[in-house]
Write a protein that holds these residues in place. Structure first.
Motif, mmCIF file in Angstrom:
data_model
loop_
_atom_site.group_PDB
_atom_site.id
_atom_site.type_symbol
_atom_site.label_atom_id
_atom_site.label_comp_id
_atom_site.label_asym_id
_atom_site.label_seq_id
_atom_site.Cartn_x
_atom_site.Cartn_y
_atom_site.Cartn_z
ATOM 1 N N ILE A 1 -26.000 42.670 48.951
ATOM 2 C CA ILE A 1 -26.290 43.957 48.292
ATOM 3 C C ILE A 1 -25.086 44.877 48.510
ATOM 4 O O ILE A 1 -24.779 45.232 49.651
ATOM 5 N N GLY B 1 -21.301 46.316 46.104
ATOM 6 C CA GLY B 1 -20.107 45.819 45.411
ATOM 7 C C GLY B 1 -18.855 46.584 45.795
ATOM 8 O O GLY B 1 -17.968 46.816 44.989
ATOM 9 N N THR C 1 -25.301 44.997 42.842
ATOM 10 C CA THR C 1 -24.706 46.293 43.172
ATOM 11 C C THR C 1 -25.022 47.327 42.098
ATOM 12 O O THR C 1 -25.182 46.994 40.924
ATOM 13 N N GLY D 1 -16.869 48.577 43.263
ATOM 14 C CA GLY D 1 -15.720 49.303 43.826
ATOM 15 C C GLY D 1 -16.061 50.144 45.028
ATOM 16 O O GLY D 1 -15.253 50.325 45.913
ATOM 17 N N GLY D 2 -17.286 50.690 45.051
ATOM 18 C CA GLY D 2 -17.685 51.515 46.177
ATOM 19 C C GLY D 2 -16.790 52.736 46.309
ATOM 20 O O GLY D 2 -16.293 53.265 45.320
ATOM 21 N N ASN E 1 -2.519 51.342 52.773
ATOM 22 C CA ASN E 1 -2.721 50.612 54.027
ATOM 23 C C ASN E 1 -3.508 49.318 53.837
ATOM 24 O O ASN E 1 -4.053 48.793 54.793
ATOM 25 N N THR F 1 -24.002 48.145 51.680
ATOM 26 C CA THR F 1 -24.197 49.243 50.727
ATOM 27 C C THR F 1 -23.413 50.502 51.096
ATOM 28 O O THR F 1 -23.594 51.541 50.462
ATOM 29 N N ALA G 1 -22.651 44.348 56.757
ATOM 30 C CA ALA G 1 -21.184 44.383 56.843
ATOM 31 C C ALA G 1 -20.639 45.664 56.232
ATOM 32 O O ALA G 1 -21.154 46.165 55.244
ATOM 33 N N ILE H 1 -11.050 49.962 54.244
ATOM 34 C CA ILE H 1 -11.236 48.869 53.287
ATOM 35 C C ILE H 1 -11.052 47.534 54.008
ATOM 36 O O ILE H 1 -11.867 46.614 53.872
HETATM 37 C C1 LIG Z 1 -11.983 59.719 49.548
HETATM 38 C C2 LIG Z 1 -11.847 58.448 50.352
HETATM 39 C C3 LIG Z 1 -10.597 57.918 50.614
HETATM 40 C C4 LIG Z 1 -10.464 56.725 51.351
HETATM 41 N N1 LIG Z 1 -9.212 56.222 51.548
HETATM 42 C C5 LIG Z 1 -9.056 55.033 52.179
HETATM 43 C C6 LIG Z 1 -7.747 54.441 52.321
HETATM 44 O O1 LIG Z 1 -6.734 54.999 51.869
HETATM 45 N N2 LIG Z 1 -7.681 53.257 52.969
HETATM 46 C C7 LIG Z 1 -8.774 52.595 53.484
HETATM 47 O O2 LIG Z 1 -8.630 51.508 54.029
HETATM 48 N N3 LIG Z 1 -10.013 53.147 53.369
HETATM 49 C C8 LIG Z 1 -10.180 54.342 52.739
HETATM 50 N N4 LIG Z 1 -11.426 54.898 52.619
HETATM 51 C C9 LIG Z 1 -12.564 54.209 53.270
HETATM 52 C C10 LIG Z 1 -13.018 52.996 52.464
HETATM 53 O O3 LIG Z 1 -13.121 53.346 51.087
HETATM 54 C C11 LIG Z 1 -14.371 52.503 53.011
HETATM 55 O O4 LIG Z 1 -14.249 52.227 54.391
HETATM 56 C C12 LIG Z 1 -14.798 51.224 52.285
HETATM 57 O O5 LIG Z 1 -14.900 51.453 50.899
HETATM 58 C C13 LIG Z 1 -16.146 50.705 52.814
HETATM 59 O O6 LIG Z 1 -16.520 49.594 52.067
HETATM 60 P P1 LIG Z 1 -18.052 49.093 51.970
HETATM 61 O O7 LIG Z 1 -18.016 47.889 51.093
HETATM 62 O O8 LIG Z 1 -18.615 48.979 53.313
HETATM 63 O O9 LIG Z 1 -18.860 50.277 51.268
HETATM 64 P P2 LIG Z 1 -18.645 51.087 49.910
HETATM 65 O O10 LIG Z 1 -17.225 51.114 49.517
HETATM 66 O O11 LIG Z 1 -19.339 52.385 50.150
HETATM 67 O O12 LIG Z 1 -19.462 50.234 48.829
HETATM 68 C C14 LIG Z 1 -20.867 50.213 48.814
HETATM 69 C C15 LIG Z 1 -21.369 49.553 47.550
HETATM 70 O O13 LIG Z 1 -22.791 49.405 47.627
HETATM 71 C C16 LIG Z 1 -23.401 49.814 46.393
HETATM 72 N N5 LIG Z 1 -24.759 50.286 46.734
HETATM 73 C C17 LIG Z 1 -25.123 51.310 47.549
HETATM 74 N N6 LIG Z 1 -26.481 51.398 47.648
HETATM 75 C C18 LIG Z 1 -26.972 50.390 46.872
HETATM 76 C C19 LIG Z 1 -28.294 49.940 46.571
HETATM 77 N N7 LIG Z 1 -29.388 50.524 47.093
HETATM 78 N N8 LIG Z 1 -28.444 48.896 45.730
HETATM 79 C C20 LIG Z 1 -27.350 48.250 45.196
HETATM 80 N N9 LIG Z 1 -26.081 48.622 45.471
HETATM 81 C C21 LIG Z 1 -25.884 49.674 46.291
HETATM 82 C C22 LIG Z 1 -22.470 50.913 45.869
HETATM 83 O O14 LIG Z 1 -22.626 51.052 44.466
HETATM 84 C C23 LIG Z 1 -21.109 50.329 46.266
HETATM 85 O O15 LIG Z 1 -20.649 49.428 45.289
HETATM 86 C C24 LIG Z 1 -11.603 56.067 51.878
HETATM 87 C C25 LIG Z 1 -12.878 56.606 51.620
HETATM 88 C C26 LIG Z 1 -13.010 57.772 50.874
HETATM 89 C C27 LIG Z 1 -14.382 58.333 50.593
#
Ligand SMILES: Cc1cc2nc3c(=O)[nH]c(=O)nc-3n(C[C@H](O)[C@H](O)[C@H](O)COP(=O)(O)OP(=O)(O)OC[C@H]3O[C@@H](n4cnc5c(N)ncnc54)[C@H](O)[C@@H]3O)c2cc1C
Length: 314
Positions: free
Chosen positions: A8, A10, A32, A36-37, A48, A115, A279, A290
């Motif tokens: 769950i 993307g 998702t 892209g999140g 980075n 998520t 995760a 990321i």
């Molecule tokens: C403004 C900003 C700048 C950043 N800059 C950097 C950077 O330069 N370098 C870096 O390494 N990190 C950066 N980060 C941090 C990085 O983006 C996050 O640590 C990373 O995206 C986390 O990934 P994730 O997959 O855990 O979650 P997320 O990226 O939050 O993805 C979560 C996914 O889950 C989906 N989702 C949520 N709830 C549900 C649900 N109930 N049902 C189905 N789907 C759901 C969402 O649509 C999304 O696709 C930045 C963050 C922000 C906000």
């Protein structure tokens, strides 16, 4: 149809999990809301992520999704998940039922929650009322609308400083308000902000109220030292005070810390419910990036593979 694994999310965590699940030939569904999140919301550079000295979040996300779509054993579904529930299958195995907001139910032998997180609201008076009318949570999405306007960024950490630097390219004046007596942004961001004659930092500022008519006009904050209520005439306010994990749909199945982040075993990314893994930014953990979310997505899938094999579920 019973999947071996439902992922769950993307974002970088979920997509990496999907790529590894495909490589392990695990029959997987990745669900998702959108791809892209958080990185897809970052139109400015990411500098980075290994292999890409400079790339926008949107471009990096496109590359992640392209890579995911090469995996034959991974199906993709766009939906929001409302509930995850364990149940005893007809074969006497512990499976999961995953329910979407459209009330569709999908069965799987294991689940990875990835998520991520949503922006944390300030909970100041007037904030909700002016969302989309001057109050925002994503400068890269809405910032360009404030060309030659005055904006306030609430939050003096890295996100607030990066937002301030981004907004200085458009706005005529940018205030950065920090609740604490000193800012939390790293030295590089502080140095970059100092070079801008448009950005003013206000520390010890507790934002109390946002006022306007149709659109935002004013922000009121308490100076925590003098206890005086002060105001700033602003056209826009961006809240950059961190994020809150999207974890409510697994209440009862996992343990949370005080910030609603999921507690996992950091060797296997397993939660307290067998077969349920987590995760990325949803998890307890100080450094959220990321590359760390991607790393956790990889480790969680390798642990899912062991779980399915050891329990003779493959
Ligand atoms: C403004 C900003 C700048 C950043 N800059 C950097 C950077 O330069 N370098 C870096 O390494 N990190 C950066 N980060 C941090 C990085 O983006 C996050 O640590 C990373 O995206 C986390 O990934 P994730 O997959 O855990 O979650 P997320 O990226 O939050 O993805 C979560 C996914 O889950 C989906 N989702 C949520 N709830 C549900 C649900 N109930 N049902 C189905 N789907 C759901 C969402 O649509 C999304 O696709 C930045 C963050 C922000 C906000």
């Amino acid at each position: 149809m019973i999947y071996d694994l439902i992922i769950i999310g993307g974002g970088p965590g979920g997509i990496t999990a999907g790529i590894y699940a495909g490589r392990q030939r695990i029959k997987t569904l990745l669900v998702t809301k959108e791809f892209g999140g958080q990185m897809a919301k970052k139109a400015t550079e990411i500098c980075n992520f290994p292999g890409f000295p400079s790339i926008t979040g949107i471009e990096l996300m496109e590359k992640f999704v392209e890579h995911l779509k090469c995996q034959q054993d991974v199906e993709i579904k766009t939906a929001e998940i409302l509930k995850v529930e364990p149940f005893d299958s007809a074969q006497g195995k512990k499976n999961f039922i995953v329910t979407t907001t459209e009330n569709e139910t999908i069965e799987s032998k294991s689940v990875i929650i990835s998520t991520g997180a949503d922006p944390r609201p300030l909970e100041a008076k007037g904030e909700k009322e002016f969302i989309g009318k001057g109050v925002g949570y994503c400068v890269t999405c809405d910032g360009p609308l404030f060309k030659n306007k005055v904006v306030a960024i609430v939050g003096g950490g890295n996100a607030g400083f990066e937002a301030g630097l981004f907004m200085a390219r458009y706005a005529s004046k940018v205030y950065i308000l920090e609740f604490g007596s000193s800012v939390k942004a790293d030295l590089q961001n502080q140095e970059d902000v100092k070079k801008s004659d448009k950005i003013e930092i206000i520390t010890s500022a507790s934002v109390k109220e946002i006022k306007g008519e149709v659109f935002v006009k004013e922000l009121f904050y308490e100076d925590q030292i003098s206890k005086e209520i002060k105001n700033l005439k602003v056209d826009g306010i961006f809240i950059e005070i961190g994020s809150q994990p999207s974890t409510s749909f697994v209440s009862g199945l996992v343990d949370f810390n005080e910030r609603d982040e999921i507690k996992v075993d950091f060797e296997t990314f397993a939660t307290k419910t067998p077969g349920l893994f987590a995760a990325g930014d949803v998890n307890v953990g100080k450094y959220k990036q990321i590359v760390t979310a991607a790393g956790e997505g990889c480790k969680a899938v390798l642990a899912v593979y062991d779980y399915l094999r050891i329990n003779k579920l493959l």
